[in-house]
Design an enzyme around this catalytic site. Structure first.
Site, PDB file in Angstrom:
ATOM      1  N   LEU A  58      49.019  38.638  47.761  1.00  0.00           N
ATOM      2  CA  LEU A  58      50.156  38.456  46.858  1.00  0.00           C
ATOM      3  C   LEU A  58      51.146  37.451  47.424  1.00  0.00           C
ATOM      4  O   LEU A  58      51.712  36.639  46.682  1.00  0.00           O
ATOM      5  CB  LEU A  58      50.848  39.796  46.595  1.00  0.00           C
ATOM      6  CG  LEU A  58      52.053  39.743  45.650  1.00  0.00           C
ATOM      7  CD1 LEU A  58      51.673  39.154  44.297  1.00  0.00           C
ATOM      8  CD2 LEU A  58      52.675  41.128  45.474  1.00  0.00           C
ATOM      9  N   LEU A  61      49.836  34.071  46.598  1.00  0.00           N
ATOM     10  CA  LEU A  61      49.977  33.785  45.176  1.00  0.00           C
ATOM     11  C   LEU A  61      51.413  33.470  44.806  1.00  0.00           C
ATOM     12  O   LEU A  61      51.674  32.594  43.968  1.00  0.00           O
ATOM     13  CB  LEU A  61      49.481  34.982  44.357  1.00  0.00           C
ATOM     14  CG  LEU A  61      47.964  35.189  44.313  1.00  0.00           C
ATOM     15  CD1 LEU A  61      47.638  36.552  43.706  1.00  0.00           C
ATOM     16  CD2 LEU A  61      47.296  34.081  43.516  1.00  0.00           C
ATOM     17  N   CYS A  62      52.355  34.172  45.409  1.00  0.00           N
ATOM     18  CA  CYS A  62      53.770  33.933  45.117  1.00  0.00           C
ATOM     19  C   CYS A  62      54.179  32.506  45.456  1.00  0.00           C
ATOM     20  O   CYS A  62      55.070  31.942  44.813  1.00  0.00           O
ATOM     21  CB  CYS A  62      54.640  34.933  45.867  1.00  0.00           C
ATOM     22  SG  CYS A  62      54.667  36.578  45.121  1.00  0.00           S
ATOM     23  N   THR A  64      51.920  29.845  45.474  1.00  0.00           N
ATOM     24  CA  THR A  64      51.178  28.894  44.642  1.00  0.00           C
ATOM     25  C   THR A  64      51.666  28.856  43.200  1.00  0.00           C
ATOM     26  O   THR A  64      51.481  27.851  42.519  1.00  0.00           O
ATOM     27  CB  THR A  64      49.678  29.213  44.662  1.00  0.00           C
ATOM     28  OG1 THR A  64      49.466  30.547  44.176  1.00  0.00           O
ATOM     29  CG2 THR A  64      49.109  29.097  46.067  1.00  0.00           C
ATOM     30  N   CYS A 166      50.553  34.019  25.154  1.00  0.00           N
ATOM     31  CA  CYS A 166      51.337  32.852  25.547  1.00  0.00           C
ATOM     32  C   CYS A 166      51.484  31.815  24.437  1.00  0.00           C
ATOM     33  O   CYS A 166      52.387  30.989  24.487  1.00  0.00           O
ATOM     34  CB  CYS A 166      50.709  32.198  26.783  1.00  0.00           C
ATOM     35  SG  CYS A 166      50.889  33.181  28.289  1.00  0.00           S
ATOM     36  N   PHE A 217      54.446  36.381  36.058  1.00  0.00           N
ATOM     37  CA  PHE A 217      55.053  36.687  34.758  1.00  0.00           C
ATOM     38  C   PHE A 217      56.475  37.230  34.871  1.00  0.00           C
ATOM     39  O   PHE A 217      56.823  37.901  35.846  1.00  0.00           O
ATOM     40  CB  PHE A 217      54.188  37.684  33.985  1.00  0.00           C
ATOM     41  CG  PHE A 217      52.922  37.069  33.464  1.00  0.00           C
ATOM     42  CD1 PHE A 217      52.935  36.273  32.342  1.00  0.00           C
ATOM     43  CD2 PHE A 217      51.720  37.279  34.123  1.00  0.00           C
ATOM     44  CE1 PHE A 217      51.774  35.691  31.864  1.00  0.00           C
ATOM     45  CE2 PHE A 217      50.546  36.705  33.658  1.00  0.00           C
ATOM     46  CZ  PHE A 217      50.566  35.909  32.528  1.00  0.00           C
ATOM     47  N   GLY A 218      57.282  36.927  33.846  1.00  0.00           N
ATOM     48  CA  GLY A 218      58.654  37.388  33.772  1.00  0.00           C
ATOM     49  C   GLY A 218      58.980  37.925  32.392  1.00  0.00           C
ATOM     50  O   GLY A 218      58.185  37.825  31.458  1.00  0.00           O
ATOM     51  N   ASP A 219      60.173  38.488  32.253  1.00  0.00           N
ATOM     52  CA  ASP A 219      60.622  39.102  31.006  1.00  0.00           C
ATOM     53  C   ASP A 219      61.769  38.291  30.402  1.00  0.00           C
ATOM     54  O   ASP A 219      62.451  37.529  31.101  1.00  0.00           O
ATOM     55  CB  ASP A 219      61.117  40.530  31.262  1.00  0.00           C
ATOM     56  CG  ASP A 219      60.043  41.433  31.842  1.00  0.00           C
ATOM     57  OD1 ASP A 219      58.888  40.986  31.984  1.00  0.00           O
ATOM     58  OD2 ASP A 219      60.367  42.594  32.146  1.00  0.00           O
ATOM     59  N   LEU A 269      41.964  37.464  33.099  1.00  0.00           N
ATOM     60  CA  LEU A 269      41.884  36.021  32.870  1.00  0.00           C
ATOM     61  C   LEU A 269      40.712  35.474  33.657  1.00  0.00           C
ATOM     62  O   LEU A 269      40.623  35.693  34.867  1.00  0.00           O
ATOM     63  CB  LEU A 269      43.161  35.313  33.316  1.00  0.00           C
ATOM     64  CG  LEU A 269      44.425  35.496  32.487  1.00  0.00           C
ATOM     65  CD1 LEU A 269      45.526  34.614  32.997  1.00  0.00           C
ATOM     66  CD2 LEU A 269      44.155  35.201  31.022  1.00  0.00           C
ATOM     67  N   HIS A 307      53.910  24.839  27.149  1.00  0.00           N
ATOM     68  CA  HIS A 307      54.081  26.187  27.696  1.00  0.00           C
ATOM     69  C   HIS A 307      53.473  26.232  29.095  1.00  0.00           C
ATOM     70  O   HIS A 307      52.294  25.915  29.276  1.00  0.00           O
ATOM     71  CB  HIS A 307      53.403  27.229  26.809  1.00  0.00           C
ATOM     72  CG  HIS A 307      53.313  28.576  27.465  1.00  0.00           C
ATOM     73  ND1 HIS A 307      54.380  29.442  27.498  1.00  0.00           N
ATOM     74  CD2 HIS A 307      52.318  29.181  28.151  1.00  0.00           C
ATOM     75  CE1 HIS A 307      54.024  30.537  28.156  1.00  0.00           C
ATOM     76  NE2 HIS A 307      52.775  30.403  28.568  1.00  0.00           N
ATOM     77  N   PRO A 311      50.856  26.798  37.199  1.00  0.00           N
ATOM     78  CA  PRO A 311      50.831  25.440  37.753  1.00  0.00           C
ATOM     79  C   PRO A 311      49.476  24.766  37.619  1.00  0.00           C
ATOM     80  O   PRO A 311      49.412  23.539  37.432  1.00  0.00           O
ATOM     81  CB  PRO A 311      51.228  25.648  39.216  1.00  0.00           C
ATOM     82  CG  PRO A 311      50.977  27.085  39.505  1.00  0.00           C
ATOM     83  CD  PRO A 311      51.191  27.805  38.216  1.00  0.00           C
ATOM     84  N   ASN A 340      56.291  32.693  33.930  1.00  0.00           N
ATOM     85  CA  ASN A 340      55.645  32.632  32.628  1.00  0.00           C
ATOM     86  C   ASN A 340      56.126  33.843  31.842  1.00  0.00           C
ATOM     87  O   ASN A 340      55.712  34.969  32.089  1.00  0.00           O
ATOM     88  CB  ASN A 340      54.118  32.665  32.800  1.00  0.00           C
ATOM     89  CG  ASN A 340      53.375  32.638  31.471  1.00  0.00           C
ATOM     90  OD1 ASN A 340      53.956  32.865  30.416  1.00  0.00           O
ATOM     91  ND2 ASN A 340      52.084  32.375  31.522  1.00  0.00           N
TER      92      ASN A 340
END
Length: 392
Positions: A58, A61-62, A64, A166, A217-219, A269, A307, A311, A340
């Protein structure tokens, strides 16, 4: 497309008669701000997980994802009230929907109020509502709760788009464009609202994609007012929506796979998603180029409001279309600041697009009046709108 659809790239900045325009933009977020640098420790603490390998993954990933900050509904208070959300295998769809249904309505109300305030006309002038979300499920839908929260007229005509992922923001914009152009004098409120609580889960080596979602992802919520023939002196059009196209790629249904389960929404995905988008984006964009009279390779004459699914997708589009680095600045800024945020993110990109246009003009580097608003979602579905930036 016939010759009547061909336009000139040097058209005046006044909106064309009968064409839908975006008249205002608005946004809203939950109060919880997450700094990416502190996300890993907080997430593993909240889910009572001490797997060092998953923690290292994680952390990678944070970095990248390029995300720096995000807003989320999830909080210590919610986890104290619903500790089962952080426990593997517990049926929690009811609890999640109780949280999400209320949260997305509140954010959608706030984003819409922000948008309507910027628009400058009374809420009673809204004639149609298009509501988009992949974060709730109920009957009646969130469109009715939003209409009630805004005190829209009972005769306001509503359209509800659920689970478009998305691509939902641009899909909603396409629907709003059709409504505005086929109902003279109408004013359409488009609202989008999303929260990741619907899919929040503890880390698991059996679900590697979950960590991508945690890092990306975000809100939040977004809103636009769309209408044709802006009233001079009362309305200031931002973007003209000239032509909208939707296309799905056959046999790609499983590439983006989301299912509502007893534990909330589960997403998968496929790794080849960025490659599939790269392989097909140029053919899709070429459909718009002839309308402008541009050569199919003259992509740098246009602005790009894309959108930011991640990255890798932005990098591959930039490479395939040979775009100048600054062409995707607005998308990269939105990803960095908000993550996102699914259907909402295109609103944030368009806001940054106007800022970027202003900078370019001030520095006398030229301007891109025409451009594309793009998003990619389940299907795989491509949504695109040929637009004019009326603020440059």
């Amino acid at each position: 497309m016939g010759s009547e659809d061909t336009v000139q790239a040097d058209s005046t900045k006044k909106a064309n008669t009968g064409k839908a325009t975006i008249l205002a933009l608005g946004k809203a977020f939950p109060h919880q701000l997450v700094m990416q640098d502190y996300l890993v420790d907080g997430y593993f603490r909240d889910t009572n997980c001490d797997d060092p390998e998953l923690k290292r993954k994680l952390a990678r990933l944070c970095k990248t994802t390029t995300v720096k900050t995000r807003y989320v509904v999830m909080s210590e208070e919610i986890l104290k009230k619903y500790p089962e959300l952080a426990i593997e295998g517990v049926p929690t769809v009811k609890q999640r929907l109780d949280i999400c249904n209320n949260a997305v309505t509140q954010m959608a109300i706030e984003a819409s109020q922000d948008c309507i305030k910027k628009w400058g006309r009374p809420v009673s002038d809204i004639t149609h509502l298009v509501y988009v979300s992949s974060s709730e499920a109920r009957l009646p839908g969130g469109d009715l709760y939003l209409a009630r929260g805004l005190e829209l007229k009972p005769e306001t005509q509503r359209v509800l788009l659920y689970f478009a992922g998305c691509s939902g923001g641009v899909a909603g914009l396409r629907v709003a464009k059709d409504i505005a152009e086929n109902n003279p004098g109408s004013r359409v409120l488009l609202a989008t609202s999303e929260t990741t609580i619907i899919g929040y889960k503890p880390p698991s080596a059996d679900r590697p994609y979950d960590l991508v979602g945690v890092a990306l992802f975000g809100d939040g919520a977004g809103a636009m007012v769309i209408g044709s023939d802006p009233v001079s002196g009362n309305e200031k059009p931002l973007f003209e929506l000239h032509t909208a196209i939707q296309e799905f790629l056959p046999s790609t249904e499983k590439t983006i796979d989301g299912r509502l389960t007893e534990e909330g929404i589960s997403f998968k995905l496929a790794r080849e998603l960025p490659q599939i988008i790269e392989d097909h984006v140029e053919g899709f964009c070429e459909k718009f180029m002839g309308i402008l009279g541009f050569n199919h390779k003259e992509y740098n004459k246009m602005f790009w409001a894309v959108h930011p699914g991640g990255p890798a997708i932005l990098n591959r589009i930039e490479k395939r279309l040979d775009l100048l680095p600054e062409k995707l600045n607005a998308s990269r800024r939105a990803l960095m600041d908000y993550g996102n945020a699914s259907s909402n993110t295109i609103v944030y990109v368009l806001e940054y697009m106007m800022e970027e246009s202003s900078k370019i003009n001030k520095e006398d580097h030229g301007e891109s009046e025409w451009g594309l608003i793009l998003a990619f979602g389940p299907g795989i579905t491509f949504e695109g709108i040929l637009a004019r930036n009326l603020t440059v």
